[in-house]
Design an enzyme around this catalytic site. Structure first.
Site, PDB file in Angstrom:
ATOM      1  N   CYS A 224       0.840  -1.197   0.000  1.00 33.21           N
ATOM      2  CA  CYS A 224       0.000   0.000   0.000  1.00 33.21           C
ATOM      3  C   CYS A 224       0.878   1.252   0.000  1.00 33.21           C
ATOM      4  O   CYS A 224       1.983   1.259   0.545  1.00 33.21           O
ATOM      5  CB  CYS A 224      -0.908  -0.011   1.223  1.00 33.21           C
ATOM      6  SG  CYS A 224      -2.098   1.368   1.250  1.00 33.21           S
TER       7      CYS A 224
ATOM      8  N   ASP B 153       0.356   3.766   1.695  1.00 31.32           N
ATOM      9  CA  ASP B 153       0.262   4.376   3.024  1.00 31.32           C
ATOM     10  C   ASP B 153       1.653   4.690   3.576  1.00 31.32           C
ATOM     11  O   ASP B 153       2.545   3.837   3.560  1.00 31.32           O
ATOM     12  CB  ASP B 153      -0.464   3.411   3.961  1.00 31.32           C
ATOM     13  CG  ASP B 153      -0.892   4.072   5.265  1.00 31.32           C
ATOM     14  OD1 ASP B 153       0.006   4.475   6.038  1.00 31.32           O
ATOM     15  OD2 ASP B 153      -2.097   4.164   5.519  1.00 31.32           O
TER      16      ASP B 153
ATOM     17  N   ARG C 178       2.729   4.885   6.431  1.00 37.83           N
ATOM     18  CA  ARG C 178       3.101   4.197   7.672  1.00 37.83           C
ATOM     19  C   ARG C 178       3.596   2.772   7.452  1.00 37.83           C
ATOM     20  O   ARG C 178       4.104   2.152   8.390  1.00 37.83           O
ATOM     21  CB  ARG C 178       1.890   4.158   8.617  1.00 37.83           C
ATOM     22  CG  ARG C 178       1.331   5.527   8.966  1.00 37.83           C
ATOM     23  CD  ARG C 178      -0.039   5.388   9.604  1.00 37.83           C
ATOM     24  NE  ARG C 178      -1.013   4.828   8.658  1.00 37.83           N
ATOM     25  CZ  ARG C 178      -2.255   4.454   8.995  1.00 37.83           C
ATOM     26  NH1 ARG C 178      -2.652   4.568  10.244  1.00 37.83           N
ATOM     27  NH2 ARG C 178      -3.072   3.964   8.078  1.00 37.83           N
TER      28      ARG C 178
ATOM     29  N   HIS D 148      -2.109  -3.924   5.297  1.00 38.25           N
ATOM     30  CA  HIS D 148      -1.757  -3.373   6.607  1.00 38.25           C
ATOM     31  C   HIS D 148      -2.994  -2.905   7.350  1.00 38.25           C
ATOM     32  O   HIS D 148      -4.070  -2.722   6.768  1.00 38.25           O
ATOM     33  CB  HIS D 148      -0.779  -2.195   6.444  1.00 38.25           C
ATOM     34  CG  HIS D 148      -1.420  -0.988   5.815  1.00 38.25           C
ATOM     35  ND1 HIS D 148      -1.956   0.034   6.562  1.00 38.25           N
ATOM     36  CD2 HIS D 148      -1.612  -0.657   4.522  1.00 38.25           C
ATOM     37  CE1 HIS D 148      -2.454   0.955   5.747  1.00 38.25           C
ATOM     38  NE2 HIS D 148      -2.263   0.563   4.502  1.00 38.25           N
TER      39      HIS D 148
ATOM     40  N   CYS E  90      -6.060   0.489   6.707  1.00 33.34           N
ATOM     41  CA  CYS E  90      -5.876   0.885   5.304  1.00 33.34           C
ATOM     42  C   CYS E  90      -7.006   1.814   4.839  1.00 33.34           C
ATOM     43  O   CYS E  90      -8.187   1.459   4.903  1.00 33.34           O
ATOM     44  CB  CYS E  90      -5.827  -0.360   4.427  1.00 33.34           C
ATOM     45  SG  CYS E  90      -5.616  -0.005   2.672  1.00 33.34           S
TER      46      CYS E  90
END
Length: 207
Positions: free
Chosen positions: A42, A44, A46, A103, A106
């Site tokens: 992803c 993302d 993080r 994760h 999401c």
């Protein structure tokens, strides 16, 4: 990191630290790459794959997008970023392993679960996360305690299924020269869950 100045400062620290310490490695990588692993994760901020797996530069060919999705094989002349990266990794780099990693928390999965008037649904996000429509329906029908978590895992399964629609992936998987795996990372707890290829269940990896 909040500004361009922060980025420039970070670059200088990188040059004085990691780059200087691994100068020989970076010079070698300047001649080309030869990773054995492709990771589809992803976008993302993080969930950084290199950090999670403590990977050095050049060890993983990483593709990141909203909700770590792989679309099905569609040779229709459109613009297919994930498909192009997959083709390059499998046919040119000849990776031996592909890992789809989701994760916790999401946003793309949240968008799939949201109503159409939710701000998470945008001009490009909405049609992209429609790749999760069938998985979402399966999840909602099963009435899980945590639909978000359930769809994060089911979305990984969807992407693995879609990988097998690509002829060049299926051919190598069936020949035993390419493995497909799934993983899920819990950002809050730092836990990695790995998909058991036989049972299709996700099991916590002992730290």
């Amino acid at each position: 990191m909040k500004s361009v100045d922060d980025m420039i400062t970070g670059y200088r620290r990188f040059r004085a630290g990691a780059y200087a310490e691994q100068a020989e490695l970076y010079q070698k990588l300047g001649q080309g790459q030869d990773p054995d692993i492709m990771l589809i994760g992803c976008a993302d901020s993080r969930a950084e794959p290199s950090d999670i797996f403590n990977a050095a530069p050049g060890q993983m060919f990483v593709v990141r997008n909203v909700a770590n999705l792989v679309p099905p094989y569609q040779p229709n002349g459109g613009l297919h970023g994930v498909s192009a990266a997959l083709e390059f990794a499998v046919n040119i780099l000849k990776v031996k392993i592909i890992v789809v990693m989701g994760h916790g928390g999401c946003g793309g999965v949240s968008a799939s679960l949201a109503k159409n008037d939710n701000p998470l649904i945008g001009e490009f996000v909405a049609p992209w996360v429609k790749l999760l429509d069938q998985a979402r329906e399966r999840v909602l029908e099963s009435k899980p305690v945590n639909p978000q978590f359930a769809l994060e895992l089911e979305g990984i399964e969807t992407s693995i299924e879609n990988l097998m629609t690509f002829p060049f992936v299926r051919e190598k998987v069936e020949a035993g020269t390419l493995e497909l795996h799934g993983a899920w990372f819990a950002i809050k707890h730092g836990e990695l869950h790995w998909r058991n290829a036989r049972t299709k269940r996700f099991e916590i990896v002992a730290p």
